[in-house]
Design an enzyme around this catalytic site. Structure first.
Site, PDB file in Angstrom:
ATOM      1  N   GLU B 127       0.864  -1.186   0.000  1.00 38.29           N
ATOM      2  CA  GLU B 127       0.000   0.000   0.000  1.00 38.29           C
ATOM      3  C   GLU B 127       0.895   1.230   0.000  1.00 38.29           C
ATOM      4  O   GLU B 127       2.088   1.134   0.289  1.00 38.29           O
ATOM      5  CB  GLU B 127      -0.887  -0.010   1.245  1.00 38.29           C
ATOM      6  CG  GLU B 127      -1.863  -1.171   1.249  1.00 38.29           C
ATOM      7  CD  GLU B 127      -2.874  -1.079   2.377  1.00 38.29           C
ATOM      8  OE1 GLU B 127      -2.737  -0.166   3.237  1.00 38.29           O
ATOM      9  OE2 GLU B 127      -3.787  -1.908   2.387  1.00 38.29           O
ATOM     10  N   ALA B 130       2.197   1.057   3.334  1.00 41.65           N
ATOM     11  CA  ALA B 130       2.507  -0.265   3.898  1.00 41.65           C
ATOM     12  C   ALA B 130       3.264  -1.073   2.860  1.00 41.65           C
ATOM     13  O   ALA B 130       2.688  -1.786   2.057  1.00 41.65           O
ATOM     14  CB  ALA B 130       1.229  -0.991   4.324  1.00 41.65           C
ATOM     15  N   ILE B 337      32.865  -4.106 -17.564  1.00 44.12           N
ATOM     16  CA  ILE B 337      33.652  -4.914 -18.516  1.00 44.12           C
ATOM     17  C   ILE B 337      33.333  -4.502 -19.959  1.00 44.12           C
ATOM     18  O   ILE B 337      34.212  -4.438 -20.806  1.00 44.12           O
ATOM     19  CB  ILE B 337      33.371  -6.424 -18.299  1.00 44.12           C
ATOM     20  CG1 ILE B 337      34.041  -6.883 -17.001  1.00 44.12           C
ATOM     21  CG2 ILE B 337      33.849  -7.263 -19.485  1.00 44.12           C
ATOM     22  CD1 ILE B 337      33.685  -8.290 -16.559  1.00 44.12           C
ATOM     23  N   GLU B 363       9.062  -7.773  -3.272  1.00 43.40           N
ATOM     24  CA  GLU B 363       8.830  -9.032  -2.538  1.00 43.40           C
ATOM     25  C   GLU B 363       9.767  -9.156  -1.334  1.00 43.40           C
ATOM     26  O   GLU B 363      10.341 -10.209  -1.065  1.00 43.40           O
ATOM     27  CB  GLU B 363       8.925 -10.229  -3.474  1.00 43.40           C
ATOM     28  CG  GLU B 363       7.778 -10.221  -4.469  1.00 43.40           C
ATOM     29  CD  GLU B 363       7.502 -11.562  -5.119  1.00 43.40           C
ATOM     30  OE1 GLU B 363       7.797 -12.589  -4.496  1.00 43.40           O
ATOM     31  OE2 GLU B 363       6.960 -11.547  -6.240  1.00 43.40           O
ATOM     32  N   THR B 365      12.441  -6.277   0.690  1.00 43.88           N
ATOM     33  CA  THR B 365      13.747  -5.672   0.385  1.00 43.88           C
ATOM     34  C   THR B 365      14.860  -6.537   0.981  1.00 43.88           C
ATOM     35  O   THR B 365      14.621  -7.393   1.838  1.00 43.88           O
ATOM     36  CB  THR B 365      13.848  -4.273   1.020  1.00 43.88           C
ATOM     37  OG1 THR B 365      13.713  -4.435   2.442  1.00 43.88           O
ATOM     38  CG2 THR B 365      12.782  -3.321   0.501  1.00 43.88           C
TER      39      THR B 365
END
Lengths: 247, 379
Positions: B127, B130, B337, B363, B365
Site C-alpha cells: 500500500e 505499507a 567490462i 517481494e 527488500t
C-alpha cells in the site's frame, strides 16, 4: 499410416571438439548431447503432418542406434510428441553399420524420415543406405512435404530451382533445412509423459562396418586478420603472393 | 548428497533456454523501450506449461518441482526479467497460495485458469504506506454478513492490468492488527475497482505495474482464503515461496550478465589482445562466477527444502537477499567490462543492471530479508 523418424544423438553444436590422446576417437567428456538438428526438423514436420491429417497418421515412432545414455535424446523426441521410441543397443560404428541396424527395426512403416546428414560426422549416408537395405524408394534433399488425402507431395531443391514430386508410399524422405520452420520446444506435460511412453530396446545384429577411423585432425586455427591501408596496394599484393600464396 | 539434475529438470531448463534465446530475445529491447506488455510471449509460455509449473495437473498445472522452477526462472531471466516476474507472481505468489490454502471450489474456479495460464493473477499486498511494514494494512474489508465491503488503495501491483484474478490482502478487524487481516480472491472486473496509471519504471518495464483503487467493492465471503483473520499468515507464506522465484530471477540476471561478459571479453581487443587476457577483467569474471554459483546453490537449496516439505522460509530469505545483492554487483561489473558499449542498450547489460535493482526492493527488500534471517538467528 505409420511414420518413422531416425534420430541421431549428436554433440551440442556449440561443443568444443576434442579427441583422445591417439586422435582415434572423439572425446565425449563433458559433452551435452542433442537431437541431430536435421532429424529434429524432420520430427517437427512429422508432428505437423499428424496434427493436420491425424485421421491418416496413427503413430510417429523414433529410432536410433546407441547405448543407454542416448535414451535421454530419444525421450526428448517423445517429449515433443513422438508416440514411441526404439533404441538399437549398439555403438554407431559407421553409416553402413547404423543403416543395417535400423533396417531391422524400420519395417512396416509407410513413411520414413532421415535427416540429410548428422551434425557430428556429416556423413550424409544413412538415409540412402537404409532405403536400399529396405528396398524402398527414397528421395533426397527434401525441403517440403505435404500429405493430402493420403497422397504425398514432395518439394526438393535442385540446381537453380525446385522440383515438386508426387510420390507413392512406402517412401524414405531424406530431408534438409526448410522441411519445418524451427524445432519444437517440448511442453512440460510432454516432458512428464515422455517417461511413460514405450521405449523398446532392440538387440543389434552382427554386421561388419565398412569403414574404420585412422585418425582425426582439427582444422588449423584461423590466422588473424591483417589490415592493409588503402594506399598500400603493393603491400597487399606482396602479402597475397608471399604469405597467403593465392596469387 | 546429490548435485545432479534429473532428465526432466534438464529438459525444462533447456525448454526455458530455447524459448528465451530464440523468442524473448527478438523483441526484448523494443518492449523495454516501449514498456509494452509481452502478451504473446505469456500466451506461448503458458502453452508450454510455465504459468502453473508446480500446480498439480488435476488443477491444470504442470506438476513440476521447485528445482525445475528455479532452473526455468534463471533461464527466462537471463534474457527478460519482465517476463519472468509475470511468471513468478503467477506461480509462486498466486497459484502456490491458492493451491495450498484454497477450498476445492476456489481451486476449481480460480486456480485452474491461472495454472493453465488462460488467466493471469496478481497479488495485492503493498500500500502507499505499507510496503515493508505489511502489518499496517489500511485497505478495509468490512464484514457485511455474506460479503466484504472493500475500500482502499494498493500500490506497485505487478500484472495489475493484465490479471483477471487478484489475491487481495485487506484489514477486517483493525483492533486485532495483523491477526485481523484477510486474504480475498477478487475478480478484476468487479464494480468499484479502478487502476492508476501505468508506472513508468526504471527496469522490468514491460511488466505492467499500477496502483489499484477499491471503492465500495463487494467481495463474496466464499472468496475468503482460510479462516477469518488468516490473511497475514497467508501472505507471509506466499511470500516465502515467492522469494524463491525472485531469488532465481536475480540469479538469472546475474548469470545472464556473466555470460554476456565472458563472450564480450573473448571478442573485444585492447592493448593488442582480447580483454579476457587482462587480469583485471579475468579476475572480475572469476569473482562474478563465484557469486553466481553461490546464489544458484542458495536458490536450489531453498527449492530442495520446499520440495521435500521442510521449512524453507529462512533459506528462501537467504537466497533472495544474496541473489538480489549479487545481481546488482555482477550486472554493474558486467557494464564495467563492456565499457562504453555496456552503457548503450544494444548490449543488454545496462538493462540487466536496471532490472537487478528491483530484485533488491520488491517481494521483501534486502533489509527485510536480513530481519527475517537475523530474527531466526537470535530467537
Amino acid at each position: 499410416m505409420k511414420i518413422l523418424v531416425l534420430i541421431g544423438n549428436v554433440p551440442d553444436t556449440t561443443t568444443k571438439v576434442k579427441f583422445n590422446a591417439d586422435k582415434t576417437a572423439f572425446d565425449a567428456n563433458g559433452v551435452q548431447w542433442i537431437i541431430n538438428p536435421w532429424d529434429e526438423l524432420a520430427l517437427t514436420r512429422a508432428l505437423e503432418l499428424k496434427e493436420t491429417a491425424d485421421s491418416c497418421i496413427e503413430s510417429i515412432v523414433v529410432a536410433n542406434v546407441g547405448r543407454v545414455e542416448t535414451e535421454s535424446t530419444l525421450r526428448k523426441a517423445l517429449a515433443v510428441g513422438a508416440d514411441e521410441a526404439i533404441r538399437v543397443d549398439a555403438d554407431p560404428k559407421d553409416a553402413f553399420y547404423v543403416a543395417s541396424q535400423l533396417a531391422q527395426v524400420a519395417i512396416g512403416f509407410d513413411l520414413i524420415f532421415a535427416g540429410i546428414e548428422a551434425s557430428d560426422y556429416n556423413g550424409a549416408a544413412v538415409g540412402g543406405m537404409l532405403a536400399e537395405l529396405l528396398a524402398i524408394q527414397s528421395v533426397s534433399a527434401v525441403s517440403g512435404i505435404q500429405l493430402e488425402n493420403g497422397s504425398l507431395k514432395i518439394n526438393r531443391e535442385i540446381d537453380g530451382g525446385s522440383q515438386t514430386l508426387a510420390m507413392n508410399l512406402p517412401l524414405l524422405a531424406i530431408v534438409q533445412k526448410g522441411i519445418a520452420k524451427e524445432p519444437r520446444i517440448p511442453a512440460m506435460r510432454g516432458i512428464m509423459m515422455a517417461r511413460s511412453k514405450k521405449l523398446t530396446v532392440a538387440t543389434p545384429i552382427e554386421v561388419e562396418p565398412l569403414t574404420s577411423i585412422l585418425s582425426f585432425e582439427l582444422p588449423a586455427p584461423k590466422a588473424s586478420c591483417k589490415l592493409v591501408a588503402e594506399d598500400q596496394a603493393k603491400e597487399l599484393i606482396r602479402l597475397l603472393h608471399e604469405e597467403a600464396k593465392v596469387l | 548428497m546429490n548435485f545432479e539434475f534429473t532428465e526432466e529438470q534438464l529438459m525444462i531448463q533447456q525448454a526455458a533456454r530455447d524459448y528465451a534465446q530464440r523468442e524473448l530475445i527478438k523483441d526484448v529491447l523494443e518492449r523495454d523501450a516501449k514498456a509494452e506488455f509481452p502478451a504473446d510471449h505469456i500466451r506461448n509460455i503458458a502453452g508450454l506449461g510455465f504459468m502453473g509449473m508446480m500446480v498439480d495437473p488435476k488443477y491444470d498445472g504442470s506438476g513440476m518441482d521447485t528445482i525445475s522452477y528455479v532452473l526455468a526462472m534463471e533461464e527466462l531471466s537471463k534474457i527478460d526479467a519482465s517476463v519472468s516476474v509475470i511468471v513468478s507472481v503467477n506461480n509462486s505468489l498466486v497459484c502456490y497460495g491458492l493451491e495450498k490454502f484454497g477450498t476445492e471450489e476456489q481451486k476449481q474456479k480460480y486456480l485452474r485458469p491461472l495454472a493453465s495460464g488462460k488467466k493471469i493473477g496478481a497479488f495485492l499486498l503493498s500500500e502507499p504506506e505499507a510496503g515493508s511494514d505489511a502489518t499496517s494494512q489500511r485497505t478495509l474489508a468490512e464484514d457485511k454478513g455474506d460479503y466484504y465491503l472493500v475500500n482502499g488503495t494498493k500500490n506497485w501491483i505487478t500484472n495489475a492490468n493484465s490479471a483477471s484474478t487478484y489475491i487481495l490482502i485487506a484489514q477486517t478487524h483493525p483492533d486485532k492488527k495483523h491477526k485481523g487481516i484477510n486474504a480475498l480472491i477478487v475478480d478484476k472486473d468487479t464494480p468499484g475497482i479502478s487502476l492508476g496509471p501505468h508506472e513508468d519504471k526504471m527496469g522490468m518495464r514491460s511488466s505492467d505495474t499500477h496502483s489499484v483503487m477499491f471503492t465500495d467493492v463487494k467481495i463474496p465471503k466464499a472468496n475468503r482464503i482460510g479462516d477469518d483473520g488468516f490473511g497475514f499468515k497467508f501472505a507471509m507464506q506466499a511470500l516465502e515461496a515467492g522469494r524463491i522465484g525472485i531469488a532465481s530471477q536475480a540469479l538469472g540476471l546475474a548469470s545472464g550478465a556473466l555470460e554476456r561478459s565472458i563472450a564480450y571479453s573473448k571478442e573485444r581487443k585492447a592493448f593488442g589482445t582480447i580483454i579476457a587476457n587482462h587480469q583485471s577483467v579475468a579476475f572480475k569474471l572469476a569473482e562474478m562466477a563465484v557469486k553466481v554459483e553461490n546464489a544458484r546453490n542458495l536458490c536450489l537449496k531453498a527449492a530442495w527444502l520446499k520440495d521435500n516439505h521442510l521449512s524453507f522460509g529462512i533459506a528462501s530469505a537467504m537466497a533472495k537477499q544474496y541473489a538480489a545483492d549479487i545481481a546488482m554487483e555482477v550486472t554493474t561489473e558486467a557494464v564495467q567490462i563492456h565499457g562504453g558499449y555496456g552503457y548503450v542498450k544494444e548490449y543488454h547489460v545496462e538493462r540487466l543492471m536496471r532490472e537487478a535493482k528491483l530484485t533488491q526492493i520488491y517481494e521483501g527488500t534486502s533489509e527485510i530479508q536480513k530481519i527475517v534471517i537475523s530474527r531466526d538467528l537470535l530467537k
